[in-house]
Design a protein around this motif. Structure first.
Motif, PDB file in Angstrom:
ATOM      1  N   GLY A 130      -2.822   5.827 -31.425  1.00  7.08           N
ATOM      2  CA  GLY A 130      -1.477   6.094 -31.932  1.00  7.08           C
ATOM      3  C   GLY A 130      -1.217   7.539 -32.303  1.00  7.08           C
ATOM      4  O   GLY A 130      -0.140   8.072 -32.058  1.00  7.08           O
ATOM      5  N   ARG A 131      -2.222   8.184 -32.896  1.00  4.89           N
ATOM      6  CA  ARG A 131      -2.101   9.585 -33.292  1.00  4.89           C
ATOM      7  C   ARG A 131      -3.408  10.297 -32.957  1.00  4.89           C
ATOM      8  O   ARG A 131      -4.423   9.672 -32.717  1.00  4.89           O
ATOM      9  CB  ARG A 131      -1.830   9.715 -34.797  1.00  4.89           C
ATOM     10  CG  ARG A 131      -0.526   9.138 -35.273  1.00  4.89           C
ATOM     11  CD  ARG A 131      -0.290   9.506 -36.741  1.00  4.89           C
ATOM     12  NE  ARG A 131      -1.358   9.046 -37.613  1.00  4.89           N
ATOM     13  CZ  ARG A 131      -1.958   9.796 -38.549  1.00  4.89           C
ATOM     14  NH1 ARG A 131      -1.610  11.066 -38.693  1.00  4.89           N
ATOM     15  NH2 ARG A 131      -2.906   9.294 -39.317  1.00  4.89           N
ATOM     16  N   GLY A 132      -3.351  11.623 -32.985  1.00  6.27           N
ATOM     17  CA  GLY A 132      -4.538  12.417 -32.720  1.00  6.27           C
ATOM     18  C   GLY A 132      -4.248  13.497 -31.698  1.00  6.27           C
ATOM     19  O   GLY A 132      -3.127  14.009 -31.624  1.00  6.27           O
ATOM     20  N   GLU A 133      -5.246  13.823 -30.892  1.00  2.01           N
ATOM     21  CA  GLU A 133      -5.108  14.865 -29.872  1.00  2.01           C
ATOM     22  C   GLU A 133      -4.983  14.214 -28.501  1.00  2.01           C
ATOM     23  O   GLU A 133      -5.907  13.563 -28.024  1.00  2.01           O
ATOM     24  CB  GLU A 133      -6.314  15.796 -29.906  1.00  2.01           C
ATOM     25  CG  GLU A 133      -6.467  16.579 -31.203  1.00  2.01           C
ATOM     26  CD  GLU A 133      -7.652  17.513 -31.148  1.00  2.01           C
ATOM     27  OE1 GLU A 133      -7.665  18.417 -30.281  1.00  2.01           O
ATOM     28  OE2 GLU A 133      -8.583  17.328 -31.948  1.00  2.01           O
ATOM     29  N   HIS A 134      -3.816  14.404 -27.872  1.00  2.00           N
ATOM     30  CA  HIS A 134      -3.536  13.767 -26.584  1.00  2.00           C
ATOM     31  C   HIS A 134      -4.068  14.644 -25.460  1.00  2.00           C
ATOM     32  O   HIS A 134      -3.804  15.836 -25.414  1.00  2.00           O
ATOM     33  CB  HIS A 134      -2.040  13.530 -26.415  1.00  2.00           C
ATOM     34  CG  HIS A 134      -1.727  12.437 -25.449  1.00  2.00           C
ATOM     35  ND1 HIS A 134      -1.844  12.593 -24.086  1.00  2.00           N
ATOM     36  CD2 HIS A 134      -1.324  11.151 -25.657  1.00  2.00           C
ATOM     37  CE1 HIS A 134      -1.520  11.454 -23.485  1.00  2.00           C
ATOM     38  NE2 HIS A 134      -1.197  10.565 -24.410  1.00  2.00           N
ATOM     39  N   LEU A 135      -4.796  14.030 -24.542  1.00  5.07           N
ATOM     40  CA  LEU A 135      -5.465  14.796 -23.502  1.00  5.07           C
ATOM     41  C   LEU A 135      -4.508  15.314 -22.433  1.00  5.07           C
ATOM     42  O   LEU A 135      -4.615  16.469 -22.002  1.00  5.07           O
ATOM     43  CB  LEU A 135      -6.560  13.947 -22.850  1.00  5.07           C
ATOM     44  CG  LEU A 135      -7.407  14.644 -21.777  1.00  5.07           C
ATOM     45  CD1 LEU A 135      -8.109  15.871 -22.347  1.00  5.07           C
ATOM     46  CD2 LEU A 135      -8.413  13.672 -21.179  1.00  5.07           C
ATOM     47  N   PHE A 136      -3.559  14.488 -21.990  1.00  5.85           N
ATOM     48  CA  PHE A 136      -2.776  14.851 -20.809  1.00  5.85           C
ATOM     49  C   PHE A 136      -1.298  15.122 -21.081  1.00  5.85           C
ATOM     50  O   PHE A 136      -0.536  15.304 -20.124  1.00  5.85           O
ATOM     51  CB  PHE A 136      -2.884  13.747 -19.751  1.00  5.85           C
ATOM     52  CG  PHE A 136      -4.269  13.586 -19.188  1.00  5.85           C
ATOM     53  CD1 PHE A 136      -4.938  14.666 -18.638  1.00  5.85           C
ATOM     54  CD2 PHE A 136      -4.902  12.355 -19.207  1.00  5.85           C
ATOM     55  CE1 PHE A 136      -6.214  14.523 -18.112  1.00  5.85           C
ATOM     56  CE2 PHE A 136      -6.168  12.196 -18.677  1.00  5.85           C
ATOM     57  CZ  PHE A 136      -6.835  13.290 -18.123  1.00  5.85           C
ATOM     58  N   ALA A 137      -0.883  15.167 -22.322  1.00  2.00           N
ATOM     59  CA  ALA A 137       0.533  15.380 -22.620  1.00  2.00           C
ATOM     60  C   ALA A 137       1.033  16.660 -21.949  1.00  2.00           C
ATOM     61  O   ALA A 137       0.485  17.741 -22.153  1.00  2.00           O
ATOM     62  CB  ALA A 137       0.745  15.466 -24.124  1.00  2.00           C
TER      63      ALA A 137
END
Length: 210
Positions: A176-183
């Motif tokens: 749900g939250r955190g560091e998104h790899l491919f955004a």
């Protein structure tokens, strides 16, 4: 000349490679250890922490094989931000880190190299990702260079077109939250395609090749 690869990089099914609020108590962020449930039971992980036994897993076995150098982001090396207060912090892994090769740390703050047991030397690079990669390739020789993470570091090398192959372990959890790899990253336009998919109980292993 070897390749530049990402191996054993765990992401949630909603695309996060780390949870929020990384700290000394939560190295992978809150909820982050759930991403690595596929790795913890393996023989490769147990050997890394000095224990016997474990399950056989070819993705875990190859996660550290064939690499002559590593590149890590500052967050991957530790929770300290800003200027180094002293030389006490030497990584999460104790006196004998699992790299056993030169490891280049991306940082804005200079620090002298740290020679550890087992062949690992941490080098701190302040000149950016290209300088770190050039140093890592020179150190690795004919072996590969592993981009070890974290998320920001992998994203930077993806966008620079420097990663030849990437193995993702997609864990069946949502963060749900955190560091998104491919955004914001268009993988097909960068030349990546899926070349292998292996579903297992604890993760679906996907290999992307450029």
């Amino acid at each position: 000349m070897g390749k530049v690869r990402v191996r054993g990089f765990a992401v949630s099914i909603d695309g996060f490679g780390a949870g929020p609020d990384q700290s000394l108590e939560h190295p992978l962020g809150k909820g982050g250890p759930e991403l690595m449930r596929w790795f913890f039971p393996t023989r490769a992980f147990r050997s890394m922490i000095g224990q016997d036994g474990g399950t056989d897993d070819r993705f875990a076995d190859t996660g550290m094989e064939g690499f002559g150098a590593f590149i890590l982001g500052r967050n991957m090396f530790g929770p300290i931000r800003g200027e180094w207060p002293d030389d006490a912090w030497k990584g999460w892994w104790g006196d004998n880190p699992p790299y056993h090769a030169p490891a280049f740390i991306l940082t804005h703050h200079a620090r002298a190299p740290i020679v550890m047991e087992g062949g690992t030397t941490f080098h701190f690079v302040t000149e950016g990702i290209e300088a770190a990669l050039a140093q890592a390739k020179a150190a690795a020789g004919d072996l590969d260079v592993k981009i070890g993470g974290g998320v920001s570091t992998v994203r930077q090398y993806l966008l620079a077109g420097e990663i030849d192959e990437m193995h993702l372990a997609v864990s069946p959890i949502v963060l749900g939250r955190g560091e998104h790899l491919f955004a914001g990253i268009d993988l097909p336009s960068l030349g990546y395609r899926v070349t292998e998919t292996v579903p297992t109980e604890l993760a679906t292993h996907i290999v992307l090749t450029r």
